[in-house]
Design an enzyme around this catalytic site. Structure first.
Site, mmCIF file in Angstrom:
data_model
loop_
_atom_site.group_PDB
_atom_site.id
_atom_site.type_symbol
_atom_site.label_atom_id
_atom_site.label_comp_id
_atom_site.label_asym_id
_atom_site.label_seq_id
_atom_site.Cartn_x
_atom_site.Cartn_y
_atom_site.Cartn_z
ATOM 1 N N ASP A 1 4.058 -1.133 11.115
ATOM 2 C CA ASP A 1 3.583 0.265 10.924
ATOM 3 C C ASP A 1 3.124 0.766 12.306
ATOM 4 O O ASP A 1 2.435 0.297 12.927
ATOM 5 C CB ASP A 1 2.435 0.363 9.770
ATOM 6 C CG ASP A 1 2.384 1.572 9.384
ATOM 7 O OD1 ASP A 1 2.984 1.794 8.377
ATOM 8 O OD2 ASP A 1 1.615 2.491 10.053
ATOM 9 N N ASP B 1 0.767 -1.185 -0.133
ATOM 10 C CA ASP B 1 -0.011 -0.078 0.019
ATOM 11 C C ASP B 1 0.753 1.210 -0.060
ATOM 12 O O ASP B 1 0.439 2.247 -0.496
ATOM 13 C CB ASP B 1 -0.955 -0.039 1.186
ATOM 14 C CG ASP B 1 -0.090 -0.174 2.514
ATOM 15 O OD1 ASP B 1 0.961 -0.242 2.650
ATOM 16 O OD2 ASP B 1 -0.858 -0.272 3.543
ATOM 17 N N HIS B 2 2.101 1.229 0.558
ATOM 18 C CA HIS B 2 2.682 2.260 0.687
ATOM 19 C C HIS B 2 3.294 3.047 -0.568
ATOM 20 O O HIS B 2 3.128 4.160 -1.106
ATOM 21 C CB HIS B 2 3.929 2.232 1.858
ATOM 22 C CG HIS B 2 3.475 2.374 3.089
ATOM 23 N ND1 HIS B 2 2.465 1.690 3.871
ATOM 24 C CD2 HIS B 2 3.951 3.359 4.023
ATOM 25 C CE1 HIS B 2 2.323 2.007 4.831
ATOM 26 N NE2 HIS B 2 3.114 2.977 5.043
ATOM 27 N N ARG C 1 -0.033 12.762 9.818
ATOM 28 C CA ARG C 1 1.165 13.364 10.126
ATOM 29 C C ARG C 1 1.580 14.737 9.063
ATOM 30 O O ARG C 1 1.422 14.451 8.100
ATOM 31 C CB ARG C 1 2.241 12.611 10.026
ATOM 32 C CG ARG C 1 2.282 11.245 11.059
ATOM 33 C CD ARG C 1 3.458 10.546 11.034
ATOM 34 N NE ARG C 1 3.505 9.610 12.335
ATOM 35 C CZ ARG C 1 3.560 8.328 12.272
ATOM 36 N NH1 ARG C 1 4.049 7.631 11.314
ATOM 37 N NH2 ARG C 1 3.576 7.793 13.382
ATOM 38 N N SER D 1 7.065 7.310 12.782
ATOM 39 C CA SER D 1 6.619 6.141 11.982
ATOM 40 C C SER D 1 7.751 4.861 12.810
ATOM 41 O O SER D 1 8.874 5.250 13.352
ATOM 42 C CB SER D 1 7.498 6.349 10.476
ATOM 43 O OG SER D 1 8.207 5.143 9.904
ATOM 44 N N ARG E 1 9.564 2.631 11.213
ATOM 45 C CA ARG E 1 10.682 2.434 10.118
ATOM 46 C C ARG E 1 11.774 1.994 10.543
ATOM 47 O O ARG E 1 12.435 2.902 11.627
ATOM 48 C CB ARG E 1 10.633 3.378 8.937
ATOM 49 C CG ARG E 1 11.114 4.566 9.260
ATOM 50 C CD ARG E 1 11.166 5.607 8.115
ATOM 51 N NE ARG E 1 9.798 6.284 7.962
ATOM 52 C CZ ARG E 1 9.379 7.085 7.470
ATOM 53 N NH1 ARG E 1 10.255 8.210 7.382
ATOM 54 N NH2 ARG E 1 7.978 7.491 7.511
HETATM 55 C C1 MIC Z 1 4.239 6.446 8.243
HETATM 56 O O1 MIC Z 1 2.959 6.849 8.289
HETATM 57 O O2 MIC Z 1 5.071 7.388 8.632
HETATM 58 C C2 MIC Z 1 4.570 5.138 7.542
HETATM 59 C C3 MIC Z 1 5.290 5.123 6.224
HETATM 60 O O3 MIC Z 1 3.323 4.562 7.545
HETATM 61 C C4 MIC Z 1 5.544 4.373 8.572
HETATM 62 C C5 MIC Z 1 5.931 3.260 8.173
HETATM 63 C C6 MIC Z 1 7.046 3.402 7.361
HETATM 64 O O4 MIC Z 1 8.025 4.140 7.432
HETATM 65 O O5 MIC Z 1 7.333 2.331 6.400
HETATM 66 C C7 MIC Z 1 4.844 4.068 10.051
HETATM 67 O O6 MIC Z 1 4.022 5.000 10.463
HETATM 68 O O7 MIC Z 1 5.298 3.177 10.671
HETATM 69 FE FE1 SF4 Z 2 0.121 4.878 4.865
HETATM 70 FE FE2 SF4 Z 2 1.499 5.469 7.217
HETATM 71 FE FE3 SF4 Z 2 0.176 7.481 5.759
HETATM 72 FE FE4 SF4 Z 2 -1.413 5.841 7.133
HETATM 73 S S1 SF4 Z 2 0.180 7.175 7.932
HETATM 74 S S2 SF4 Z 2 -1.718 6.254 5.220
HETATM 75 S S3 SF4 Z 2 0.010 3.852 7.012
HETATM 76 S S4 SF4 Z 2 1.919 6.204 5.127
#
Ligand code: MIC
Ligand code: SF4
Length: 638
Positions: free
Chosen positions: A119, A64-65, A379, A532, A534
């Site tokens: 995530d 999905d990302h 975010r 995140s 990550r």
């Molecule tokens: C995000 O919202 O920052 C992400 C991208 O979903 C991350 C995961 C990632 O960095 O792949 C998260 O929230 O953990």
């Molecule tokens: Fe995707 Fe993270 Fe954004 Fe949710 S917050 S839509 S999981 S990138």
């Protein structure tokens, strides 16, 4: 003994430790989820553990990302994920099927179960009464291998809801109000548990918006009880059998109580560049808007899109801006198509984006220079949208849709009448975009394109760390600062390449300096590593030779990721000692033993100070071994 909801689920799943707030416990994980951007690493790590099949009740791998497929790298990741899922017994959710948290809520989430996801927004599952926790990919790999998940027994904050949301006020405003009060670090070490008579006025997707963004509080998780509303939702998803009732005992104890009268909540926005800089929309009405995005795992459910459709029907998106819509799931998209919502949206000039994370993680639809962008996501960290100078505000779908018509912030309460949306009695169910794994995976060959690089492994930790301070940063540094995503997402399975961009937005010279110094220490402020999950924010610095992070306080997931990759996480005993280190100073940390405080000697300045840690006994041996993977391998061979 009477228990709250969190304690009930933990008690059911407790493997070791005592349910005393802040003490180390480990719990069994029933389900796991991964997404493509963290999943490739998680599955490489799972593979390295040498376990033939996942041992959970259910593990799902979502794509999905990143679905932009600008070149071979991204589709290489997808086919790697698809084949490794089949081999190890994991359900694969194909690209186009939707955002992991939304889809998991619709199709797999079960009240009373535990879910670990790679995530940070995994707590979305709390909307359906699960204890759902975000973690680094390696922790998820260990959970798939049947290992319990280690955490500190959370403190439980009761959010007592009364009243009822007024027209044009939504679940997004509820969590923004809580963020305003609690801040982005107010929830560290806590689970937010919702209760009170206001509960029954909130649908499951609304609850999920709230638990989703509980991640922005730094919380371990957030949870709602499983009640009649939960049953209705599961029934509408054709899963009534998955329902169990789950409520806190009447006299359950909590560490803290927050009172929230839903009737008093007003439409709000989180202002640049933190989710806790919250203001009423009424104070922002002077601001013109250059872009609107309705989507993300926070606010892209059936009701969110339907509401936006009703607001936009027969109107036209204001000429000064662009409106992007990213439906949360294929189910949402399909129902919007069947019910005519899509026609209303497209008719108004909305641009239909894929059912994926997309713009939320800076993958396309970047705002223009200095843009004011309104987004329904969770975010708004600086630069995350892909445009360094953009000002991102986080708002509800209602506020977003009205602004899309008006071209400026508009308090929707003085707009036309409120579009009521009823939850469907039956959602359109179509699981054909899941690939369920075969009984046996022995014959399946994992397809690895050239972008899938080998996993770097750290050497064991010696008796002392001698290294220079590589960078010194302020409070609330996010993992987006440490390891930017957006256009670099295609490098997630290639650590040597991705590592070139560590701290890029903060200090362009970081990578070169790290290469030159070969070893280093990061110095940080409060809430270091928030945001995140990550693990690349630990893994890539480790690859560049980072040995320790010295800061005022840590965010939970990042702290665990540092240990997992063999980087020593310590905090200043006296926060003032932050002033005793500057970039380039040579530091010596005695790590012959982790018992008690550690001494840091600043060799350049000739001063000494103490640092402290919260490492469990297991963390200590993991760090000594160079991280969790070398430790697990060592254990397996012993
Ligand atoms: C995000 O919202 O920052 C992400 C991208 O979903 C991350 C995961 C990632 O960095 O792949 C998260 O929230 O953990
Ligand atoms: Fe995707 Fe993270 Fe954004 Fe949710 S917050 S839509 S999981 S990138």
């Amino acid at each position: 003994m009477s228990l709250n909801l969190t304690q009930k689920i933990i008690k059911e799943h407790l493997v070791s430790g005592e349910m005393i707030a802040k003490s180390p416990i480990s719990i069994r994980m029933d389900q796991t989820l991964t997404q493509d951007a963290t999943g490739t690493m998680a599955y490489l790590q799972f593979e390295a553990l040498g376990v033939p099949r996942v041992k959970t009740e259910l593990s799902v791998s979502y794509v999905d990302h990143n679905t932009a497929q600008m070149d071979f790298k991204n589709p290489d990741d997808h086919i790697f994920l698809q084949t490794i899922a089949a081999k190890y017994g994991i359900v694969f959710s194909r690209p186009g099927n939707g955002i992991c948290h939304q889809v998991h809520l619709e199709r797999f989430g079960k009240p009373g179960k535990t879910l670990l996801g790679s995530d940070s927004h995994t707590p979305t599952g709390g909307g359906i009464g699960m204890l759902a926790i975000g973690a680094g990919g390696l922790d998820v790999a260990m959970a798939m291998a049947g290992e319990p998940f280690n955490l500190k027994m959370p403190m439980v904050v009761k959010v007592h809801l009364t009243g009822k949301l007024q027209p044009w006020v939504s679940a997004k405003d509820v969590i923004l109000e809580i963020l305003r009060r609690e801040t982005v670090k107010g929830g560290v070490g806590c689970v937010y548990e919702y209760s009170g008579p206001g509960l029954e006025t909130l649908t499951v997707p609304e609850r999920a918006t709230i638990t989703n963004m509980g991640a922005e509080l730094g919380a371990t998780s957030s949870i709602f009880p499983s009640d009649d509303e939960t049953r209705r939702f599961l029934k509408a998803q054709g899963r009534e059998n998955d329902w169990v009732e789950l409520v806190a005992d009447a006299d359950a104890k909590y560490d803290r109580v927050i009172e929230l009268n839903l009737s008093e909540v007003v439409p709000l926005a989180a202002c640049p560049h933190m989710p806790d800089i919250v203001k009423p929309i009424s104070e922002l009405e002077h601001l013109a808007v250059d872009q609107v995005m309705i989507g993300s795992c926070t606010n892209s459910s059936y009701a969110d899109l339907t509401k936006a459709g009703k607001i936009l029907k027969g109107r036209t998106v204001h000429p000064r801006l662009s409106l992007g819509i990213a439906p949360g799931s294929r189910q949402v998209l399909r129902m919007a198509a069947d019910e005519g919502t899509l026609a209303d949206l497209v008719g108004a000039g909305a641009r239909l984006l894929e059912s994926a994370c997309g713009p939320c993680i800076g993958m396309g639809f970047a705002p223009k220079t200095n843009a004011v962008a309104l987004r329904t996501s969770n975010r708004n960290f600086e630069k995350r949208s892909g445009t360094d100078s953009a000002q991102v505000y986080l708002v509800s779908p209602e506020v977003a849709a009205v602004a899309a018509v008006e071209g400026k912030f508009t308090d929707p309460r003085k707009w036309v009448s409120y579009p009521e949306v009823k939850m469907p009695e039956k959602f359109t169910i179509d699981d054909s975009m899941f690939i369920f794994p075969p009984e046996k995976g022995d014959d399946i060959e994992i397809v690895r394109g050239p972008n899938i690089a080998a996993l770097p492994i750290k050497e064991e930790m010696g008796a002392e760390i001698v290294a220079k301070a590589l960078i010194k940063v302020e409070d609330n540094i996010t993992t987006d600062h440490i390891m930017p995503a957006g256009k670099y997402l295609p490098l997630r399975s290639n650590v040597p390449e991705y590592a070139k961009h560590v701290f890029e937005g903060v200090d362009k010279e970081f990578y070169n300096r790290a290469r030159e110094m070969k070893k280093g220490v990061i110095v940080g402020g409060d809430n270091y590593g928030q945001g995140s999950s990550r693990e690349h924010a630990a893994l890539c610095p480790m690859y560049l030779g980072v040995q320790a992070v010295l800061c005022k306080s840590f965010a939970r997931i990042h702290l665990a990721n540092l240990v997992n990759f063999g980087i020593l996480p310590v905090t200043f005993k006296n926060p003032e000692d932050y002033n005793q280190v500057e970039v380039g100073d040579e530091l010596k940390i005695n790590v012959s033993s982790f018992d008690g405080e550690l001494t840091v000697e600043n060799l350049t300045r000739g001063v000494k100070f103490q640092v402290v840690h919260t490492l469990s006994d297991e963390d200590k041996v993991i760090l000594k071994a160079g991280g969790r993977l070398p430790y697990a391998k060592k254990q397996a061979s012993a």
